[in-house]
Design a protein around this motif. Structure first.
Motif, PDB file in Angstrom:
ATOM      1  N   PRO A   1      -5.172  -1.214   6.680  1.00 19.55           N
ATOM      2  CA  PRO A   1      -4.977  -2.784   7.199  1.00 19.55           C
ATOM      3  C   PRO A   1      -3.749  -3.379   6.945  1.00 19.55           C
ATOM      4  O   PRO A   1      -2.580  -2.622   6.615  1.00 19.55           O
ATOM      5  CB  PRO A   1      -6.161  -3.463   6.478  1.00 19.55           C
ATOM      6  N   ALA A   2      -3.505  -4.515   7.145  1.00 26.87           N
ATOM      7  CA  ALA A   2      -2.192  -5.388   7.136  1.00 26.87           C
ATOM      8  C   ALA A   2      -1.716  -5.406   5.694  1.00 26.87           C
ATOM      9  O   ALA A   2      -0.671  -5.256   5.572  1.00 26.87           O
ATOM     10  CB  ALA A   2      -2.418  -6.779   7.802  1.00 26.87           C
ATOM     11  N   GLU A   3      -2.777  -5.345   4.845  1.00 27.67           N
ATOM     12  CA  GLU A   3      -2.229  -5.496   3.276  1.00 27.67           C
ATOM     13  C   GLU A   3      -1.394  -4.040   2.866  1.00 27.67           C
ATOM     14  O   GLU A   3       0.057  -4.163   2.112  1.00 27.67           O
ATOM     15  CB  GLU A   3      -3.447  -5.468   2.333  1.00 27.67           C
TER      16      GLU A   3
ATOM     17  N   ILE B   1       1.205   5.605  -3.371  1.00 29.16           N
ATOM     18  CA  ILE B   1       1.756   4.397  -4.076  1.00 29.16           C
ATOM     19  C   ILE B   1       0.646   3.549  -3.997  1.00 29.16           C
ATOM     20  O   ILE B   1      -0.111   3.112  -2.848  1.00 29.16           O
ATOM     21  CB  ILE B   1       2.828   3.947  -3.362  1.00 29.16           C
ATOM     22  N   GLN B   2       0.128   3.021  -5.017  1.00 27.37           N
ATOM     23  CA  GLN B   2      -0.933   1.921  -5.250  1.00 27.37           C
ATOM     24  C   GLN B   2      -0.557   0.444  -5.659  1.00 27.37           C
ATOM     25  O   GLN B   2       0.744   0.368  -6.469  1.00 27.37           O
ATOM     26  CB  GLN B   2      -1.950   2.402  -6.319  1.00 27.37           C
ATOM     27  N   TRP B   3      -1.002  -0.270  -4.911  1.00 23.77           N
ATOM     28  CA  TRP B   3      -0.648  -1.768  -5.192  1.00 23.77           C
ATOM     29  C   TRP B   3      -2.063  -2.331  -5.605  1.00 23.77           C
ATOM     30  O   TRP B   3      -2.861  -2.325  -4.854  1.00 23.77           O
ATOM     31  CB  TRP B   3       0.130  -2.376  -4.116  1.00 23.77           C
ATOM     32  N   VAL B   4      -1.977  -3.276  -6.754  1.00 25.61           N
ATOM     33  CA  VAL B   4      -3.142  -3.902  -7.152  1.00 25.61           C
ATOM     34  C   VAL B   4      -2.973  -5.345  -6.951  1.00 25.61           C
ATOM     35  O   VAL B   4      -2.025  -5.891  -7.708  1.00 25.61           O
ATOM     36  CB  VAL B   4      -3.426  -3.605  -8.715  1.00 25.61           C
ATOM     37  N   GLY B   5      -3.573  -6.146  -6.282  1.00 33.04           N
ATOM     38  CA  GLY B   5      -3.475  -7.291  -6.039  1.00 33.04           C
ATOM     39  C   GLY B   5      -4.224  -7.827  -4.857  1.00 33.04           C
ATOM     40  O   GLY B   5      -4.971  -7.097  -4.368  1.00 33.04           O
ATOM     41  N   LYS B   6      -4.576  -9.352  -4.726  1.00 36.87           N
ATOM     42  CA  LYS B   6      -5.452  -9.787  -3.858  1.00 36.87           C
ATOM     43  C   LYS B   6      -4.606  -9.842  -2.665  1.00 36.87           C
ATOM     44  O   LYS B   6      -3.323 -10.246  -2.455  1.00 36.87           O
ATOM     45  CB  LYS B   6      -6.068 -11.258  -4.267  1.00 36.87           C
ATOM     46  N   SER B   7      -5.437  -9.880  -1.422  1.00 40.99           N
ATOM     47  CA  SER B   7      -4.928  -9.870   0.025  1.00 40.99           C
ATOM     48  C   SER B   7      -4.377 -11.233  -0.012  1.00 40.99           C
ATOM     49  O   SER B   7      -4.862 -12.254  -0.159  1.00 40.99           O
ATOM     50  CB  SER B   7      -6.028  -9.663   1.034  1.00 40.99           C
ATOM     51  N   ALA B   8      -2.893 -11.388   0.827  1.00 37.96           N
ATOM     52  CA  ALA B   8      -2.545 -12.770   1.161  1.00 37.96           C
ATOM     53  C   ALA B   8      -2.973 -12.891   2.801  1.00 37.96           C
ATOM     54  O   ALA B   8      -2.914 -13.993   3.125  1.00 37.96           O
ATOM     55  CB  ALA B   8      -1.061 -12.479   1.345  1.00 37.96           C
ATOM     56  N   PHE B   9      -3.655 -11.975   3.358  1.00 42.93           N
ATOM     57  CA  PHE B   9      -4.024 -12.057   4.584  1.00 42.93           C
ATOM     58  C   PHE B   9      -5.629 -12.409   4.897  1.00 42.93           C
ATOM     59  O   PHE B   9      -6.010 -13.200   5.980  1.00 42.93           O
ATOM     60  CB  PHE B   9      -3.994 -11.027   5.600  1.00 42.93           C
TER      61      PHE B   9
ATOM     62  N   GLN C   1     -12.516  -8.989  -1.353  1.00 45.64           N
ATOM     63  CA  GLN C   1     -12.654  -8.838  -2.812  1.00 45.64           C
ATOM     64  C   GLN C   1     -11.782  -7.465  -3.148  1.00 45.64           C
ATOM     65  O   GLN C   1     -11.554  -7.212  -4.374  1.00 45.64           O
ATOM     66  CB  GLN C   1     -14.072  -8.623  -2.935  1.00 45.64           C
ATOM     67  N   ARG C   2     -11.328  -6.718  -1.947  1.00 45.83           N
ATOM     68  CA  ARG C   2     -10.743  -5.551  -2.360  1.00 45.83           C
ATOM     69  C   ARG C   2      -9.351  -5.830  -3.237  1.00 45.83           C
ATOM     70  O   ARG C   2      -8.642  -6.731  -2.728  1.00 45.83           O
ATOM     71  CB  ARG C   2     -10.239  -4.719  -1.203  1.00 45.83           C
ATOM     72  N   LYS C   3      -8.971  -5.107  -4.160  1.00 52.58           N
ATOM     73  CA  LYS C   3      -7.830  -5.287  -5.027  1.00 52.58           C
ATOM     74  C   LYS C   3      -6.804  -4.203  -5.069  1.00 52.58           C
ATOM     75  O   LYS C   3      -5.579  -4.093  -5.661  1.00 52.58           O
ATOM     76  CB  LYS C   3      -8.092  -5.638  -6.323  1.00 52.58           C
TER      77      LYS C   3
END
Length: 230
Positions: A13-15, A75-83, A88-90
């Motif tokens: 997705p956009a994230e 590559i993994q990014w751990v964070g809350k979606s800005a979109f 709840q996915r991080k």
């Protein structure tokens, strides 16, 4: 030495497209710090502002293999979606792949065949009685151009050579674009897990961990440290 890599969000997705944009910045920054030349060859913007779905990057320099060993993989990014604020996915994953390079057509004047011909105007009328026009043919590929701009055969030969060089260069670009389209399969091969690097936070500066076993296999000359990526 040069390598071409693709950074892709897969079918994420956009994230994930946002992560691609951030990783691209990191790769460009680290390449510069390691005296490497990184050039964006082509990219596809994401649907959201500031996002990139996929990008093709050429990296040149002496230590390019060691440098890319620390990037190629998941590559993994751990964070809350800005979109999607209520999502709840991080954990978000993208892929970095090496792309097999197409063989570029090299220009050598010895491979050009010149043929003199008469310049003709509308209705088949001869503009010049002498054979001043020049057809230049690149023998290995069969690509040909014609110059009849000047009454001077010498000048037309020069113009035909320049045009043939431009046409061969454009041919190389088209081959690269075709290769870029063929890398679509990479979109289905992003592995969700076993990341080569993991970042966290909205500033994308903190690296949570590095898969050192994978990195160290091909990187004896440069030791990776967390502070390298800040």
């Amino acid at each position: 030495m040069e390598k071409i890599i693709q950074i892709t969000s897969g079918r994420g997705p956009a994230e994930c497209s946002w992560v691609v944009a951030q990783v691209l910045k990191k790769v460009l920054q680290e390449a510069s710090e390691n005296n490497l030349i990184a050039t964006v060859l082509q990219h596809q913007a994401g649907q959201e502002n500031g996002t990139v779905e996929t990008v093709l990057l050429k990296v040149e320099g002496k230590m390019v293999n060691e440098f890319l060993t620390s990037w190629i993989g998941t590559i993994q990014w751990v964070g809350k979606s800005a979109f999607r604020k209520f999502n709840q996915r991080k954990n978000w994953f993208i892929g970095v792949f090496e792309v097999e390079q197409s063989s570029e057509i090299q220009f050598h004047e010895k491979d050009i065949q010149y043929q003199a011909m008469r310049s003709s105007g509308a209705g088949g009328q001869h503009v010049n009685k002498v054979s001043s026009a020049i057809r230049a043919t690149h023998i290995p590929t069969g690509i040909a151009v014609v110059s009849m701009d000047s009454r001077s055969q010498h000048q037309n030969k020069k113009l035909a050579t320049e045009r043939l060089m431009q046409k061969l260069a454009q041919n190389n670009i088209e081959q690269l674009k075709s290769k870029f389209k063929n890398t679509w399969m990479n979109h289905t091969q992003v592995e969700r897990g076993n990341p080569i690097r993991t970042f966290e936070g909205t500033d994308f500066k903190k690296e949570k961990k590095v898969n050192k076993n994978k990195v160290d296999r091909g990187q004896s000359k440069r030791k990776l440290k967390n502070e390298d990526y800040r």
